[in-house]
Design a protein around this motif. Structure first.
Motif, PDB file in Angstrom:
ATOM      1  N   ILE A  24       0.834  -1.198   0.000  1.00  0.00           N
ATOM      2  CA  ILE A  24       0.000   0.000   0.000  1.00  0.00           C
ATOM      3  C   ILE A  24       0.873   1.253   0.000  1.00  0.00           C
ATOM      4  O   ILE A  24       0.697   2.158  -0.816  1.00  0.00           O
ATOM      5  CB  ILE A  24      -0.955  -0.012   1.212  1.00  0.00           C
ATOM      6  N   GLU A  27       3.151   1.573  -3.320  1.00  0.00           N
ATOM      7  CA  GLU A  27       2.436   2.051  -4.504  1.00  0.00           C
ATOM      8  C   GLU A  27       2.109   3.529  -4.351  1.00  0.00           C
ATOM      9  O   GLU A  27       2.159   4.286  -5.317  1.00  0.00           O
ATOM     10  CB  GLU A  27       1.158   1.242  -4.718  1.00  0.00           C
ATOM     11  N   ARG A  28       1.800   3.961  -3.146  1.00  0.00           N
ATOM     12  CA  ARG A  28       1.453   5.365  -2.929  1.00  0.00           C
ATOM     13  C   ARG A  28       2.638   6.288  -3.204  1.00  0.00           C
ATOM     14  O   ARG A  28       2.482   7.322  -3.838  1.00  0.00           O
ATOM     15  CB  ARG A  28       0.974   5.589  -1.498  1.00  0.00           C
ATOM     16  N   GLN A  78      -3.092  -2.736  -6.508  1.00  0.00           N
ATOM     17  CA  GLN A  78      -3.137  -1.616  -5.577  1.00  0.00           C
ATOM     18  C   GLN A  78      -3.344  -0.300  -6.318  1.00  0.00           C
ATOM     19  O   GLN A  78      -4.060   0.580  -5.845  1.00  0.00           O
ATOM     20  CB  GLN A  78      -1.860  -1.557  -4.733  1.00  0.00           C
ATOM     21  N   ARG A  81      -6.977  -0.110  -7.013  1.00  0.00           N
ATOM     22  CA  ARG A  81      -7.710   0.243  -5.785  1.00  0.00           C
ATOM     23  C   ARG A  81      -7.590   1.741  -5.496  1.00  0.00           C
ATOM     24  O   ARG A  81      -8.539   2.378  -5.030  1.00  0.00           O
ATOM     25  CB  ARG A  81      -7.188  -0.562  -4.603  1.00  0.00           C
ATOM     26  N   THR A  82      -6.412   2.288  -5.768  1.00  0.00           N
ATOM     27  CA  THR A  82      -6.210   3.724  -5.563  1.00  0.00           C
ATOM     28  C   THR A  82      -7.056   4.522  -6.540  1.00  0.00           C
ATOM     29  O   THR A  82      -7.658   5.537  -6.172  1.00  0.00           O
ATOM     30  CB  THR A  82      -4.720   4.068  -5.738  1.00  0.00           C
ATOM     31  N   GLU A  83      -7.120   4.091  -7.799  1.00  0.00           N
ATOM     32  CA  GLU A  83      -7.948   4.784  -8.792  1.00  0.00           C
ATOM     33  C   GLU A  83      -9.424   4.733  -8.427  1.00  0.00           C
ATOM     34  O   GLU A  83     -10.185   5.650  -8.744  1.00  0.00           O
ATOM     35  CB  GLU A  83      -7.733   4.176 -10.172  1.00  0.00           C
ATOM     36  N   PHE A  87      -7.956   4.053  -1.560  1.00  0.00           N
ATOM     37  CA  PHE A  87      -6.755   4.502  -0.870  1.00  0.00           C
ATOM     38  C   PHE A  87      -6.380   5.877  -1.391  1.00  0.00           C
ATOM     39  O   PHE A  87      -6.725   6.237  -2.515  1.00  0.00           O
ATOM     40  CB  PHE A  87      -5.596   3.513  -1.106  1.00  0.00           C
ATOM     41  N   PHE A  89      -4.546   8.939  -3.153  1.00  0.00           N
ATOM     42  CA  PHE A  89      -3.745   9.039  -4.363  1.00  0.00           C
ATOM     43  C   PHE A  89      -2.621  10.042  -4.152  1.00  0.00           C
ATOM     44  O   PHE A  89      -2.812  11.075  -3.526  1.00  0.00           O
ATOM     45  CB  PHE A  89      -4.621   9.482  -5.536  1.00  0.00           C
ATOM     46  N   ASN A  90      -1.452   9.726  -4.677  1.00  0.00           N
ATOM     47  CA  ASN A  90      -0.302  10.622  -4.617  1.00  0.00           C
ATOM     48  C   ASN A  90       0.146  10.890  -6.048  1.00  0.00           C
ATOM     49  O   ASN A  90       0.586   9.985  -6.740  1.00  0.00           O
ATOM     50  CB  ASN A  90       0.829   9.989  -3.804  1.00  0.00           C
TER      51      ASN A  90
END
Length: 110
Positions: A24, A27-28, A78, A81-83, A87, A89-90
């Motif tokens: 997590i 990926e961020r 991941q 999931r962020t998109e 979670f 987004f960075n």
């Protein structure tokens, strides 16, 4: 009594649990394109574990390497999931070396 098996199981559970966290966070801050480097490092740890004489060191290094390989395949999931907004987004992710070349590869999926 032999405590090697149960203690190794607990250590493996801890290492795999940390795998969820680093996927997590990784990926961020780094992004999807770092997966080949992480997979290569995991493979290197497994190869090194083959040559260690100490059972504990060999087992823990092998489990850590396998967890890294698994985690590298989870980077794409991941990112999805962020998109989806699950979670944070960075937008300022650190690009890996050879990012343009890696973009042409299909990310692995287990």
């Amino acid at each position: 009594m032999n405590f090697f098996g149960p203690l190794l199981g607990i250590a493996t559970l801890f290492i795999i649990g940390l795998g969820f966290v680093w996927v997590i966070r990784g990926e961020r801050y780094f992004g999807l394109l770092w997966w080949p480097y992480i997979m290569g490092f995991g493979l290197l740890l497994i190869i090194v574990s083959l040559f260690l004489r100490n059972d504990w060191a060999s087992a823990l290094l092998g489990v850590t390497g396998a967890s890294l390989i698994w985690g590298s395949t989870e980077f794409k999931e991941q990112a999805v999931r962020t998109e989806l907004g699950w979670f944070p987004f960075n937008g300022k992710k650190i690009q890996p070396p050879f990012a343009d070349f890696i973009k042409k590869w299909k990310a692995p999926h287990l």
